[in-house]
Design an enzyme around this catalytic site. Structure first.
Site, PDB file in Angstrom:
ATOM      1  N   ILE A  12       0.841  -1.201   0.000  1.00  0.00           N
ATOM      2  CA  ILE A  12       0.000   0.000   0.000  1.00  0.00           C
ATOM      3  C   ILE A  12       0.878   1.255   0.000  1.00  0.00           C
ATOM      4  O   ILE A  12       0.644   2.204  -0.755  1.00  0.00           O
ATOM      5  CB  ILE A  12      -0.958  -0.021   1.217  1.00  0.00           C
ATOM      6  CG1 ILE A  12      -1.857  -1.268   1.136  1.00  0.00           C
ATOM      7  CG2 ILE A  12      -1.790   1.257   1.274  1.00  0.00           C
ATOM      8  CD1 ILE A  12      -2.696  -1.541   2.381  1.00  0.00           C
ATOM      9  N   TYR A 136      -0.879  -9.687  16.503  1.00  0.00           N
ATOM     10  CA  TYR A 136      -0.875  -8.617  15.492  1.00  0.00           C
ATOM     11  C   TYR A 136      -2.029  -7.627  15.747  1.00  0.00           C
ATOM     12  O   TYR A 136      -1.825  -6.409  15.746  1.00  0.00           O
ATOM     13  CB  TYR A 136      -0.983  -9.242  14.100  1.00  0.00           C
ATOM     14  CG  TYR A 136      -1.267  -8.248  13.005  1.00  0.00           C
ATOM     15  CD1 TYR A 136      -0.289  -7.371  12.553  1.00  0.00           C
ATOM     16  CD2 TYR A 136      -2.540  -8.161  12.442  1.00  0.00           C
ATOM     17  CE1 TYR A 136      -0.572  -6.439  11.552  1.00  0.00           C
ATOM     18  CE2 TYR A 136      -2.829  -7.255  11.442  1.00  0.00           C
ATOM     19  CZ  TYR A 136      -1.845  -6.387  11.002  1.00  0.00           C
ATOM     20  OH  TYR A 136      -2.126  -5.474  10.023  1.00  0.00           O
TER      21      TYR A 136
HETATM   22  P1  NAD Z   1       3.427  -4.762   3.432  1.00  0.00           P
HETATM   23  O1  NAD Z   1       3.945  -5.890   4.260  1.00  0.00           O
HETATM   24  O2  NAD Z   1       3.402  -4.896   1.958  1.00  0.00           O
HETATM   25  O3  NAD Z   1       4.219  -3.436   3.786  1.00  0.00           O
HETATM   26  C1  NAD Z   1       4.655  -3.140   5.092  1.00  0.00           C
HETATM   27  C2  NAD Z   1       6.033  -2.534   4.997  1.00  0.00           C
HETATM   28  O4  NAD Z   1       6.483  -2.232   6.326  1.00  0.00           O
HETATM   29  C3  NAD Z   1       7.062  -3.471   4.367  1.00  0.00           C
HETATM   30  O5  NAD Z   1       7.656  -2.870   3.236  1.00  0.00           O
HETATM   31  C4  NAD Z   1       8.065  -3.730   5.488  1.00  0.00           C
HETATM   32  O6  NAD Z   1       9.407  -3.829   5.035  1.00  0.00           O
HETATM   33  C5  NAD Z   1       7.865  -2.526   6.378  1.00  0.00           C
HETATM   34  N1  NAD Z   1       8.272  -2.808   7.762  1.00  0.00           N
HETATM   35  C6  NAD Z   1       7.888  -3.869   8.520  1.00  0.00           C
HETATM   36  N2  NAD Z   1       8.466  -3.805   9.729  1.00  0.00           N
HETATM   37  C7  NAD Z   1       9.239  -2.680   9.728  1.00  0.00           C
HETATM   38  C8  NAD Z   1      10.086  -2.070  10.704  1.00  0.00           C
HETATM   39  N3  NAD Z   1      10.259  -2.605  11.911  1.00  0.00           N
HETATM   40  N4  NAD Z   1      10.723  -0.926  10.355  1.00  0.00           N
HETATM   41  C9  NAD Z   1      10.593  -0.392   9.102  1.00  0.00           C
HETATM   42  N5  NAD Z   1       9.789  -0.928   8.153  1.00  0.00           N
HETATM   43  C10 NAD Z   1       9.117  -2.052   8.474  1.00  0.00           C
HETATM   44  O7  NAD Z   1       1.960  -4.444   3.996  1.00  0.00           O
HETATM   45  P2  NAD Z   1       0.730  -3.666   3.345  1.00  0.00           P
HETATM   46  O8  NAD Z   1      -0.236  -4.660   2.860  1.00  0.00           O
HETATM   47  O9  NAD Z   1       1.231  -2.606   2.445  1.00  0.00           O
HETATM   48  O10 NAD Z   1       0.123  -3.023   4.659  1.00  0.00           O
HETATM   49  C11 NAD Z   1       0.299  -1.663   4.997  1.00  0.00           C
HETATM   50  C12 NAD Z   1      -0.291  -1.409   6.370  1.00  0.00           C
HETATM   51  O11 NAD Z   1      -1.651  -1.824   6.391  1.00  0.00           O
HETATM   52  C13 NAD Z   1       0.395  -2.152   7.507  1.00  0.00           C
HETATM   53  O12 NAD Z   1       0.412  -1.296   8.634  1.00  0.00           O
HETATM   54  C14 NAD Z   1      -0.525  -3.321   7.776  1.00  0.00           C
HETATM   55  O13 NAD Z   1      -0.416  -3.774   9.105  1.00  0.00           O
HETATM   56  C15 NAD Z   1      -1.867  -2.670   7.502  1.00  0.00           C
HETATM   57  N6  NAD Z   1      -2.896  -3.633   7.131  1.00  0.00           N
HETATM   58  C16 NAD Z   1      -2.741  -4.378   6.006  1.00  0.00           C
HETATM   59  C17 NAD Z   1      -3.731  -5.281   5.649  1.00  0.00           C
HETATM   60  C18 NAD Z   1      -3.594  -6.134   4.409  1.00  0.00           C
HETATM   61  O14 NAD Z   1      -4.402  -7.038   4.243  1.00  0.00           O
HETATM   62  N7  NAD Z   1      -2.650  -5.887   3.519  1.00  0.00           N
HETATM   63  C19 NAD Z   1      -4.876  -5.423   6.440  1.00  0.00           C
HETATM   64  C20 NAD Z   1      -5.006  -4.632   7.573  1.00  0.00           C
HETATM   65  C21 NAD Z   1      -4.018  -3.732   7.910  1.00  0.00           C
END
Ligand code: NAD
Length: 328
Positions: A12, A136
């Site tokens: 995202i 989580y």
């Molecule tokens: P994603 O895993 O593609 O992206 C998350 C990014 O955060 C990754 O690039 C990762 O390298 C980075 N990251 C993780 N831990 C880190 C740390 N300690 N320090 C620095 N960077 C770190 O996830 P996404 O699907 O793009 O999700 C974006 C947000 O939406 C997140 O907060 C996730 O929890 C939330 N979310 C996602 C979903 C889903 O289904 N995709 C659902 C609910 C909430």
């Protein structure tokens, strides 16, 4: 505007960065991984959210912060990493933000702050009690509290978005993808359930496995097909930018996701048709996945209108799958 986007290498976050740069905004990306982009107006900090020096450098001069990065895992062995990234990381980032005083913070929370599969009522709205059922989900609830503390103590208006399950359409029919592999494809699902130690689920899935690739229509132990929201990343980006730009969104909390949930009994036959793979129906032990979340508040207050139905996503996923097959 100078905007910090955390999780800028992610599904995202990377799309949010694309949109902001296209609008001519100045963007700082902050992620454990480099997004590998070099564009005018873009600066990148590669580091961990719970590293104060990296967080300080990332928030420097930020006029708004979109805190979209997090570590997603549901393995017990990953709980420590989940809390360090999502709770300590958010706390340290917010401590640094308090000194910079951006005009707005938008935080990516999750529908997992609710007890989605055992809700008190459906559809789940923003007033539903927060009772997460995973480390989580708890890490996101604690993240929300840290954001609100920062709003109160540093006077930084914040918007909390409780994200629906989200995918890039191209991931939907990719058996190697993190979400769709184990959700829709039989053998990846068996490997996932083995990793979770769910012996009864593994046995039920293996009973229909003849060793050839197949899709799986998951139902609960009473034969009720799974139902959940699956939102396209592009719709999520629209919602995030509405929250960033709307005065009305300050101090508010919204569910953000597709309007209608996806009934697996409807979607899986379409996926089977699109891939030519056989479809196996499996009744898994337990009450299963079954929820509906209301996005009425963000639609009414901010004018959010998602564009990507599951049918449109599947059509795009089929084209992406064909392109992958052609590329070998
Ligand atoms: P994603 O895993 O593609 O992206 C998350 C990014 O955060 C990754 O690039 C990762 O390298 C980075 N990251 C993780 N831990 C880190 C740390 N300690 N320090 C620095 N960077 C770190 O996830 P996404 O699907 O793009 O999700 C974006 C947000 O939406 C997140 O907060 C996730 O929890 C939330 N979310 C996602 C979903 C889903 O289904 N995709 C659902 C609910 C909430």
């Amino acid at each position: 505007m100078a905007i910090l986007v955390t999780g800028s290498a992610g599904r995202i976050g990377s799309r949010v960065v694309d949109r902001l740069l296209a609008e001519g905004q100045t963007v700082t990306g902050f992620d454990l991984r480099s997004a590998g982009r070099s564009q005018p107006g873009y600066r990148e900090i590669v580091g961990a959210f719970d590293d104060p020096a990296a967080a300080r450098e990332a928030v420097k001069d930020a006029e708004a912060i979109l805190h979209l990065g997090a570590f997603m895992s549901w393995l017990t062995a990953d709980a420590d990493k989940v809390f360090r990234a999502n709770v300590d990381g958010t706390r340290i980032l917010m401590e640094e933000a308090a000194g910079v005083k951006p005009a707005r913070i938008v935080f990516a929370s999750s529908g997992e702050v609710y007890p989605e599969n055992v809700p008190d009522y459906l559809p789940v709205d923003e007033n539903h009690p927060l009772k997460p059922r995973s480390a989580y989900g708890l890490s996101k609830q604690l993240g929300e509290e840290i954001i609100r503390l920062t709003e109160r103590s540093a006077g930084i208006p914040a918007t909390i978005l409780r994200f629906s399950h989200t995918q890039d359409a191209a991931e939907l029919l990719d058996e190697t993808s993190f979400f769709s592999g184990p959700r829709f494809f039989l053998q990846p699902k068996i490997r996932q359930q083995e990793a979770f130690g769910n012996a009864a689920a593994v046995a039920a899935l293996k009973a229909v496995d003849d060793g050839t690739p197949a899709l799986v229509l998951s139902r609960n132990e009473n034969g009720r097909p799974f139902r959940m929201h699956i939102t396209d990343s592009r719709d999520m980006v629209d919602g995030i930018l509405l929250a960033l730009k709307s005065e009305k969104a300050a101090g508010r909390t919204y569910n953000l996701g597709a309007t209608a949930p996806v009934d697996f009994a409807d979607a899986l036959p379409l996926m089977a048709q699109a891939t030519g793979l056989p479809l196996k129906t499996v009744d898994l032990p337990g009450s299963g996945v079954f929820y509906e979340t209301s996005n009425a508040r963000i639609r009414a207050e901010l004018g959010f209108e998602p564009q990507w139905t599951i049918e449109r996503m599947i059509a795009e996923a089929a084209a992406a799958r064909a392109a992958r097959a052609k590329a070998g």
